[in-house]
Design a protein around this motif. Sequence first.
Motif, PDB file in Angstrom:
ATOM      1  N   ASP A  31      -8.587  27.887 -83.545  1.00  0.00           N
ATOM      2  CA  ASP A  31      -8.353  29.178 -84.201  1.00  0.00           C
ATOM      3  C   ASP A  31      -8.784  30.337 -83.302  1.00  0.00           C
ATOM      4  OD1 ASP A  31      -7.407  27.764 -86.392  1.00  0.00           O
ATOM      5  OD2 ASP A  31      -9.223  28.086 -87.597  1.00  0.00           O
ATOM      6  N   TYR A  32      -9.924  30.187 -82.623  1.00  0.00           N
ATOM      7  CA  TYR A  32     -10.395  31.264 -81.748  1.00  0.00           C
ATOM      8  C   TYR A  32      -9.465  31.427 -80.549  1.00  0.00           C
ATOM      9  CZ  TYR A  32     -13.437  34.461 -79.269  1.00  0.00           C
ATOM     10  OH  TYR A  32     -13.940  35.567 -78.610  1.00  0.00           O
ATOM     11  N   ASP A  33      -8.990  30.331 -79.989  1.00  0.00           N
ATOM     12  CA  ASP A  33      -7.997  30.414 -78.899  1.00  0.00           C
ATOM     13  C   ASP A  33      -6.756  31.170 -79.379  1.00  0.00           C
ATOM     14  OD1 ASP A  33      -9.734  28.897 -77.366  1.00  0.00           O
ATOM     15  OD2 ASP A  33      -8.494  27.085 -77.394  1.00  0.00           O
ATOM     16  N   ASP A  34      -6.285  30.860 -80.583  1.00  0.00           N
ATOM     17  CA  ASP A  34      -5.116  31.542 -81.137  1.00  0.00           C
ATOM     18  C   ASP A  34      -5.378  33.039 -81.293  1.00  0.00           C
ATOM     19  OD1 ASP A  34      -3.760  29.122 -81.254  1.00  0.00           O
ATOM     20  OD2 ASP A  34      -4.077  28.853 -83.415  1.00  0.00           O
ATOM     21  N   LEU A  35      -6.572  33.398 -81.774  1.00  0.00           N
ATOM     22  CA  LEU A  35      -6.929  34.808 -81.928  1.00  0.00           C
ATOM     23  C   LEU A  35      -6.934  35.514 -80.576  1.00  0.00           C
ATOM     24  CD1 LEU A  35      -7.963  37.220 -83.621  1.00  0.00           C
ATOM     25  CD2 LEU A  35     -10.284  36.351 -83.194  1.00  0.00           C
ATOM     26  N   LEU A  36      -7.564  34.900 -79.576  1.00  0.00           N
ATOM     27  CA  LEU A  36      -7.598  35.496 -78.241  1.00  0.00           C
ATOM     28  C   LEU A  36      -6.188  35.684 -77.686  1.00  0.00           C
ATOM     29  CD1 LEU A  36     -10.611  33.623 -76.582  1.00  0.00           C
ATOM     30  CD2 LEU A  36     -10.523  36.012 -77.344  1.00  0.00           C
ATOM     31  N   GLU A  37      -5.314  34.714 -77.955  1.00  0.00           N
ATOM     32  CA  GLU A  37      -3.930  34.818 -77.487  1.00  0.00           C
ATOM     33  C   GLU A  37      -3.211  35.984 -78.177  1.00  0.00           C
ATOM     34  OE1 GLU A  37      -0.442  31.800 -76.222  1.00  0.00           O
ATOM     35  OE2 GLU A  37      -1.414  31.358 -78.131  1.00  0.00           O
ATOM     36  N   ARG A  38      -3.373  36.102 -79.491  1.00  0.00           N
ATOM     37  CA  ARG A  38      -2.738  37.206 -80.231  1.00  0.00           C
ATOM     38  C   ARG A  38      -3.242  38.566 -79.749  1.00  0.00           C
ATOM     39  NH1 ARG A  38      -3.922  33.896 -84.535  1.00  0.00           N
ATOM     40  NH2 ARG A  38      -5.510  35.318 -85.334  1.00  0.00           N
ATOM     41  N   GLN A  39      -4.512  38.637 -79.360  1.00  0.00           N
ATOM     42  CA  GLN A  39      -5.104  39.893 -78.892  1.00  0.00           C
ATOM     43  C   GLN A  39      -4.770  40.187 -77.425  1.00  0.00           C
ATOM     44  OE1 GLN A  39      -9.271  39.238 -79.740  1.00  0.00           O
ATOM     45  NE2 GLN A  39      -9.089  40.105 -81.784  1.00  0.00           N
ATOM     46  N   GLY A  40      -4.100  39.244 -76.758  1.00  0.00           N
ATOM     47  CA  GLY A  40      -3.719  39.453 -75.369  1.00  0.00           C
ATOM     48  C   GLY A  40      -4.807  39.134 -74.360  1.00  0.00           C
ATOM     49  N   HIS A  41      -5.862  38.442 -74.785  1.00  0.00           N
ATOM     50  CA  HIS A  41      -6.960  38.099 -73.875  1.00  0.00           C
ATOM     51  C   HIS A  41      -6.796  36.734 -73.214  1.00  0.00           C
ATOM     52  CE1 HIS A  41      -9.486  41.504 -74.837  1.00  0.00           C
ATOM     53  NE2 HIS A  41      -9.379  41.245 -76.128  1.00  0.00           N
ATOM     54  N   LEU A  42      -6.236  35.770 -73.941  1.00  0.00           N
ATOM     55  CA  LEU A  42      -6.219  34.388 -73.457  1.00  0.00           C
ATOM     56  C   LEU A  42      -5.117  34.163 -72.430  1.00  0.00           C
ATOM     57  CD1 LEU A  42      -7.535  31.582 -73.791  1.00  0.00           C
ATOM     58  CD2 LEU A  42      -5.727  31.067 -75.427  1.00  0.00           C
ATOM     59  N   ILE A  43      -5.520  33.642 -71.277  1.00  0.00           N
ATOM     60  CA  ILE A  43      -4.558  33.220 -70.263  1.00  0.00           C
ATOM     61  C   ILE A  43      -4.335  31.721 -70.411  1.00  0.00           C
ATOM     62  CG2 ILE A  43      -4.133  33.022 -67.786  1.00  0.00           C
ATOM     63  CD1 ILE A  43      -5.895  35.657 -67.600  1.00  0.00           C
ATOM     64  N   VAL A  44      -5.420  30.957 -70.488  1.00  0.00           N
ATOM     65  CA  VAL A  44      -5.333  29.514 -70.696  1.00  0.00           C
ATOM     66  C   VAL A  44      -6.695  29.014 -71.193  1.00  0.00           C
ATOM     67  CG1 VAL A  44      -5.947  28.899 -68.317  1.00  0.00           C
ATOM     68  CG2 VAL A  44      -4.577  27.316 -69.665  1.00  0.00           C
ATOM     69  N   ALA A  45      -6.669  27.968 -71.998  1.00  0.00           N
ATOM     70  CA  ALA A  45      -7.894  27.306 -72.460  1.00  0.00           C
ATOM     71  C   ALA A  45      -7.615  25.811 -72.510  1.00  0.00           C
ATOM     72  CB  ALA A  45      -8.309  27.807 -73.839  1.00  0.00           C
ATOM     73  N   HIS A  46      -8.562  25.038 -72.040  1.00  0.00           N
ATOM     74  CA  HIS A  46      -8.409  23.584 -72.069  1.00  0.00           C
ATOM     75  C   HIS A  46      -9.763  22.912 -72.282  1.00  0.00           C
ATOM     76  CE1 HIS A  46      -4.236  23.214 -70.860  1.00  0.00           C
ATOM     77  NE2 HIS A  46      -4.450  24.090 -69.894  1.00  0.00           N
ATOM     78  N   ALA A  47      -9.744  21.893 -73.090  1.00  0.00           N
ATOM     79  CA  ALA A  47     -10.872  20.972 -73.147  1.00  0.00           C
ATOM     80  C   ALA A  47     -10.691  20.005 -71.979  1.00  0.00           C
ATOM     81  CB  ALA A  47     -10.873  20.220 -74.467  1.00  0.00           C
ATOM     82  N   GLY A  80     -15.142  22.170 -71.110  1.00  0.00           N
ATOM     83  CA  GLY A  80     -13.888  22.895 -71.205  1.00  0.00           C
ATOM     84  C   GLY A  80     -14.017  24.276 -70.608  1.00  0.00           C
ATOM     85  N   PHE A  81     -12.917  25.031 -70.647  1.00  0.00           N
ATOM     86  CA  PHE A  81     -12.939  26.382 -70.103  1.00  0.00           C
ATOM     87  C   PHE A  81     -11.863  27.238 -70.764  1.00  0.00           C
ATOM     88  CE2 PHE A  81      -9.696  24.281 -67.658  1.00  0.00           C
ATOM     89  CZ  PHE A  81      -8.725  25.255 -67.468  1.00  0.00           C
ATOM     90  N   LEU A  82     -12.081  28.527 -70.691  1.00  0.00           N
ATOM     91  CA  LEU A  82     -11.090  29.519 -71.086  1.00  0.00           C
ATOM     92  C   LEU A  82     -10.965  30.492 -69.930  1.00  0.00           C
ATOM     93  CD1 LEU A  82     -13.118  29.033 -73.733  1.00  0.00           C
ATOM     94  CD2 LEU A  82     -11.474  30.539 -74.766  1.00  0.00           C
ATOM     95  N   LEU A  83      -9.765  30.888 -69.607  1.00  0.00           N
ATOM     96  CA  LEU A  83      -9.528  31.952 -68.643  1.00  0.00           C
ATOM     97  C   LEU A  83      -9.018  33.126 -69.461  1.00  0.00           C
ATOM     98  CD1 LEU A  83      -9.485  32.845 -65.674  1.00  0.00           C
ATOM     99  CD2 LEU A  83      -7.131  32.003 -65.562  1.00  0.00           C
ATOM    100  N   VAL A  84      -9.767  34.233 -69.425  1.00  0.00           N
ATOM    101  CA  VAL A  84      -9.437  35.381 -70.260  1.00  0.00           C
ATOM    102  C   VAL A  84      -9.217  36.629 -69.418  1.00  0.00           C
ATOM    103  CG1 VAL A  84     -10.694  34.473 -72.265  1.00  0.00           C
ATOM    104  CG2 VAL A  84     -11.863  36.017 -70.673  1.00  0.00           C
ATOM    105  N   GLU A  85      -8.498  37.552 -69.985  1.00  0.00           N
ATOM    106  CA  GLU A  85      -8.312  38.874 -69.417  1.00  0.00           C
ATOM    107  C   GLU A  85      -9.211  39.812 -70.206  1.00  0.00           C
ATOM    108  OE1 GLU A  85      -6.893  41.497 -66.722  1.00  0.00           O
ATOM    109  OE2 GLU A  85      -6.068  39.466 -66.818  1.00  0.00           O
ATOM    110  N   ALA A  86     -10.059  40.562 -69.501  1.00  0.00           N
ATOM    111  CA  ALA A  86     -10.982  41.483 -70.159  1.00  0.00           C
ATOM    112  C   ALA A  86     -11.093  42.755 -69.326  1.00  0.00           C
ATOM    113  CB  ALA A  86     -12.353  40.831 -70.319  1.00  0.00           C
ATOM    114  N   ARG A  87     -11.422  43.858 -69.997  1.00  0.00           N
ATOM    115  CA  ARG A  87     -11.604  45.150 -69.320  1.00  0.00           C
ATOM    116  C   ARG A  87     -12.665  45.068 -68.234  1.00  0.00           C
ATOM    117  NH1 ARG A  87     -11.867  46.862 -74.281  1.00  0.00           N
ATOM    118  NH2 ARG A  87     -14.125  46.939 -74.281  1.00  0.00           N
ATOM    119  N   ASP A  88     -13.770  44.390 -68.597  1.00  0.00           N
ATOM    120  CA  ASP A  88     -14.929  44.327 -67.715  1.00  0.00           C
ATOM    121  C   ASP A  88     -15.812  43.149 -68.141  1.00  0.00           C
ATOM    122  OD1 ASP A  88     -16.277  45.216 -70.058  1.00  0.00           O
ATOM    123  OD2 ASP A  88     -16.166  47.304 -69.403  1.00  0.00           O
TER     124      ASP A  88
END
Length: 118
Positions: A31-47, A80-88
Amino acid sequence: MRYICLVYADEAALRALPKEDFDRLVQDSIDYDDLLERQGHLIVAHALESPSLATNVVTRSGKTVTTDGPFSESKEQLLGFLLVEARDREEAIALASRVPPGAYGRIEVRAAGKPGDH
């Protein structure tokens, strides 16, 4: 800016959770991965597969040696890891603070990019 959020926890402790708690953790993570994707932050996440199934590769002087199992014996393993896009960095830390498995371990945040970017 891209940031990698590395998820560390004790795999055995997570597997020892009651089934309903473990299933909830998995669903909360999805669910959190889905939220990050909807917000435009998630590039990829994998266990990642179990650290016990890892293979370490070392190449020295043209020779390659492999060993099975985790690199080090420690209580927490990279799960696991998440690659995210963030302002800072502050925004990346705020995003990482809500990664569900962080409640059982820790999330390491590092800027990610091409060599020489930082």
